[in-house]
Design an enzyme around this catalytic site. Structure first.
Site, PDB file in Angstrom:
ATOM      1  N   ARG A 114    -115.252  58.390 -45.549  1.00 10.37           N
ATOM      2  CA  ARG A 114    -114.001  59.083 -45.865  1.00 10.37           C
ATOM      3  C   ARG A 114    -113.014  58.880 -44.718  1.00 10.37           C
ATOM      4  NH1 ARG A 114    -115.526  65.491 -44.787  1.00 10.37           N
ATOM      5  NH2 ARG A 114    -116.195  65.161 -42.654  1.00 10.37           N
ATOM      6  N   ASN A 152    -107.290  66.925 -45.485  1.00 11.90           N
ATOM      7  CA  ASN A 152    -108.410  67.635 -44.873  1.00 11.90           C
ATOM      8  C   ASN A 152    -108.586  67.145 -43.443  1.00 11.90           C
ATOM      9  OD1 ASN A 152    -110.760  69.512 -45.377  1.00 11.90           O
ATOM     10  ND2 ASN A 152    -111.829  67.732 -44.521  1.00 11.90           N
ATOM     11  N   GLU A 153    -108.457  68.058 -42.512  1.00 14.85           N
ATOM     12  CA  GLU A 153    -108.700  67.747 -41.097  1.00 14.85           C
ATOM     13  C   GLU A 153    -108.067  66.416 -40.678  1.00 14.85           C
ATOM     14  OE1 GLU A 153    -112.883  67.989 -40.294  1.00 14.85           O
ATOM     15  OE2 GLU A 153    -112.780  70.143 -40.044  1.00 14.85           O
ATOM     16  N   GLU A 311    -112.933  76.786 -42.344  1.00 13.18           N
ATOM     17  CA  GLU A 311    -114.320  76.306 -42.370  1.00 13.18           C
ATOM     18  C   GLU A 311    -115.060  76.817 -41.153  1.00 13.18           C
ATOM     19  OE1 GLU A 311    -114.969  72.076 -42.487  1.00 13.18           O
ATOM     20  OE2 GLU A 311    -113.372  71.756 -43.938  1.00 13.18           O
ATOM     21  N   TRP A 319    -124.002  66.910 -38.218  1.00 10.47           N
ATOM     22  CA  TRP A 319    -123.366  65.799 -37.504  1.00 10.47           C
ATOM     23  C   TRP A 319    -123.598  65.832 -35.992  1.00 10.47           C
ATOM     24  CZ3 TRP A 319    -120.008  68.605 -34.563  1.00 10.47           C
ATOM     25  CH2 TRP A 319    -119.477  69.772 -35.121  1.00 10.47           C
ATOM     26  N   GLU A 359    -123.738  64.751 -46.389  1.00 10.30           N
ATOM     27  CA  GLU A 359    -123.817  66.135 -45.897  1.00 10.30           C
ATOM     28  C   GLU A 359    -124.889  66.940 -46.615  1.00 10.30           C
ATOM     29  OE1 GLU A 359    -119.465  66.649 -43.967  1.00 10.30           O
ATOM     30  OE2 GLU A 359    -119.607  67.146 -46.097  1.00 10.30           O
ATOM     31  N   HIS A 362    -126.318  69.733 -44.593  1.00 11.21           N
ATOM     32  CA  HIS A 362    -125.395  70.727 -44.023  1.00 11.21           C
ATOM     33  C   HIS A 362    -125.626  72.065 -44.721  1.00 11.21           C
ATOM     34  CE1 HIS A 362    -121.704  72.618 -42.697  1.00 11.21           C
ATOM     35  NE2 HIS A 362    -121.415  71.565 -41.955  1.00 11.21           N
TER      36      HIS A 362
END
Ligand code: GAL
Length: 671
Positions: A114, A152-153, A311, A319, A359, A362
């Site tokens: 991504r 996103n970020e 978040e 990670w 993920e 996660h």
């Protein structure tokens, strides 16, 4: 959340990233039921949905997103709807391989993850604005829509791209910065050094890998450009959204946390309606609660009031080299610590743990184990806690201490070829922040050129290697008018072009500090010097020292040994009606705490509330009540003097409240 477009949700928002596209539709009904059980009020949707929403260029399929939005609305859950631009689909890269980013060594990266795009790619910008526009047009009036989640970020994985397109964009940015004056750039970059002079704008490249150390100002301007390049993508998307839905607030999730430094958020903050943050604990940080507090205070300062925690994690992330799970009660303490620092929304990555993808390991609100799990029970408990704290919303923290924070100074300090490669901006700030946190002193962060410093009694400058003359003059004025200023070593050294302020160090702060340094003596890793004078017995210092001549200041502590034995290490100077301290070395933590205690007392700044060791204390102030947050990090619990009502249990407090071991108490106090 101080702008006209506010997030209008009752209570403190609660939720997480929701990726229903990863699951068959049968699961969605269970999601809704469990979200309600947990007290979820808002979820972020569509963040990574580009490939589903636009399966091929210009062809849209909103059927699934329509159902998700409707379902959320039917269950009374608000949507923080994302533009899916952080993960361009495979068709985009097949058509535009030139939009893939290039690293400093000239290696072009590949699709398959991504955020693998060049921030300056015109093809990416066009495609991103197109899908953002399509999403905006489709959902602008949807009743579930509460907020836009732009991208996103930004910069998480692609803070810089070194390709030729980026080079051209960098030149455009430089021409604007230097008003088309190439001589101005040559002067600013000091290009007479090592024959680096440019005769044409086209000769300027990104700071790609070089054989010898790079030009520092070239690097610094590059970092400024990279932050602005991403910001311009963010504001372009935001404009598209605003046109479609003028009243809907927009946010993008920032990363104000220890490990990320790519973006100058002072420049980003004014462009957003709601400031939100993603915060994760680092497994190797023994006191991660300090990073929560520091980043929360910084977020509140960027926002000028309450903000949104977009978040964090219920347990382990995926990670880090080893991904540590959270201990009993830790997730609740973390979440409520963010609320204590001003978060009016609490969300997690992610709602449901993924079975597949990068993920899959996660943590989530709903773990692989399902509802018969500690995490789920804690998630439900936190939902109830936040409900009980609803009235805290909109209140804020009132600080009399400001800590100067600056991304330009951070980037410049960490450039190559410094006197010491051991200086880390974030660590230097945290060194000073820690004793204030332990003492329960409320702190704001300010930019170096904050025009309203007079609202503070004490301004701390733990590290400000780069400072403009104007900002330094503002800090000196604050001092002259009666304020107390404390400055850490290697500050005031260079101007905005990273040129040394001449005439001796610490350059721009020489006069206000009343000292002149003629030589720097950074210390080797592990090297430690003794300090004597008005400091605790046995005081030591490491990391840095410098040879100071007093020029109006008086010495508070001197070196006991080493090449500077007998010379000042800590000084104090009367400047106008105020006082300026200089800490020309890094005292050990106890000594630094003692010095900051003394400086704070001199400035007449008291802790928020007396608490025993191990208890974090913060007070949020509202119009009708104050809210005293007490968080036990010591694991022993404590009795703390308080009056009012403890909101998490709903019990009146008359004189003393008991904070349970590892627990939290929030007292509504009459004001
Ligand atoms: C964030 C990101 C999320 C998820 C999370 C995992 O950086 O925004 O999408 O990847 O990290 O911790």
């Amino acid at each position: 959340m101080s702008t006209a477009r506010r997030l209008r949700l009752p209570d403190i928002a609660y939720g997480g990233d929701y990726n229903p596209e990863q699951w068959p539709e049968e699961v969605w009904a269970e999601d809704m039921r469990l979200m309600r059980e947990a007290g979820v009020t808002m979820v972020s949707v569509g963040i990574f949905s580009w490939a589903l929403l636009e399966p091929s260029e210009g062809v849209y399929d909103f059927t699934r997103m329509d159902r998700i939005m409707d379902l959320l609305h039917d269950h009374g859950i608000a949507a923080d709807l994302a533009t899916p631009t952080a993960a361009p689909p495979a068709w985009f890269f097949a058509a535009h391989p030139e939009a893939l980013p290039v690293d400093r060594d000239g290696r072009r990266l590949w699709p398959g993850s991504r955020q693998t795009f060049c921030p300056s790619s015109p093809a990416y910008r066009e495609a991103a604005l197109r899908i953002a526009g399509a999403v905006a047009a489709r959902y602008a009036d949807h009743p579930a829509l509460a907020m836009w989640h732009v991208h996103n970020e930004y910069g998480c994985h692609n803070p810089a791209c070194y390709c030729d397109t980026s080079a051209a964009a960098f030149r455009v940015w430089l021409r604007a910065r230097y008003a088309d004056d190439l001589d101005g750039l040559n002067h600013a970059w000091g290009t007479t050094f090592w024959s680096q002079w440019y005769g044409d704008w086209d000769q300027i490249l990104p700071p790609r890998a070089t054989a010898a150390p790079p030009n520092p100002t070239h690097r610094l301007d590059w970092r400024r450009f990279c932050s602005d390049a991403l910001l311009s993508l963010c504001t372009a998307e935001r404009e598209v959204l605003l046109r479609a839905a003028p009243d809907v607030p927009a946010t993008t999730n920032l990363m104000v946390l220890r490990t990320f430094d790519a973006l100058d958020y002072w420049r980003w903050a004014p462009e957003l309606d709601v400031l939100s943050n993603d915060h994760y604990l680092m497994s190797d940080d023994p006191e991660a609660e300090l990073d929560i507090a520091l980043s929360g205070d910084l977020m509140r300062s960027l926002a000028g009031g309450p903000w949104f925690l977009m978040e964090h994690s219920t347990g382990a992330v995926n990670w880090q080299p080893v991904n540590r799970a959270k201990g009993p009660g830790e997730m609740r303490r973390n979440a409520l610590a963010h609320v204590a620092r001003g978060a009016d929304g609490v969300a997690f990555f992610q709602w449901r743990a993924a079975r597949a993808g990068a993920e899959q390991w996660h943590s989530a609100m709903l773990p692989h184990a399902g509802t018969d799990s500690r995490i789920w029970r804690d998630v439900v408990g936190l939902g109830a806690d936040l409900k009980a704290l609803a009235e805290v919303r909109d209140s804020t923290v009132d600080a009399r201490v400001a800590v100067v924070w600056d991304w330009d100074a951070r980037w410049a300090l960490e450039l190559p070829s410094q006197p010491s490669g051991e200086l880390r901006y974030q660590d230097l700030v945290r060194d000073w922040y820690t004793p204030l946190w332990r003492a329960g002193v409320a702190v704001d962060f300010v930019r170096p050129d904050d025009p309203r410093l007079d609202r503070y009694a004490l301004v701390l400058v733990p590290s400000l290697y780069l400072v403009t003359e104007a900002a330094a003059a503002g800090l000196a004025r604050f001092t002259a008018r009666g304020g107390t200023l404390a400055v850490g070593f290697h500050s005031g050294m260079v101007d905005e072009n990273a040129h040394v302020h001449p005439g001796g160090h610490p350059g721009a702060f020489r006069e206000v500090l009343g000292v002149v340094t003629d030589e720097l003596f950074p210390l080797l890793p592990g090297e430690r010097l003794g300090l004597v004078g008005d400091v605790p017995a046995g005081a030591t210092a490491d990391l840095w020292s410098e040879r100071i001549r007093l020029a109006g200041a008086r010495s508070v502590a001197t070196y006991a040994d080493g090449p500077l034995a007998g010379l000042p290490a800590v000084t104090r100077h009367r400047h106008g009606d105020g006082t300026a301290w200089y800490l020309a070395t890094r005292p050990d933590p106890e000594t630094l705490a003692a010095l900051l205690h003394r400086i704070r007392e001199e400035a007449r700044v008291a802790p928020e509330h007396p608490v025993p060791e191990g208890i974090e204390v913060v007070r949020r102030r509202g119009e009708e009540a104050h809210y005293l947050f007490l968080i036990d990090h010591g694991g022993k619990g404590a009795d703390v003097a308080a009056e009012g009502v403890e909101l998490l249990t709903g019990t009146p407090v008359a004189g003393v409240v008991t904070v349970p071991p590892g627990g939290v108490a929030v007292i509504r106090e009459p004001c």
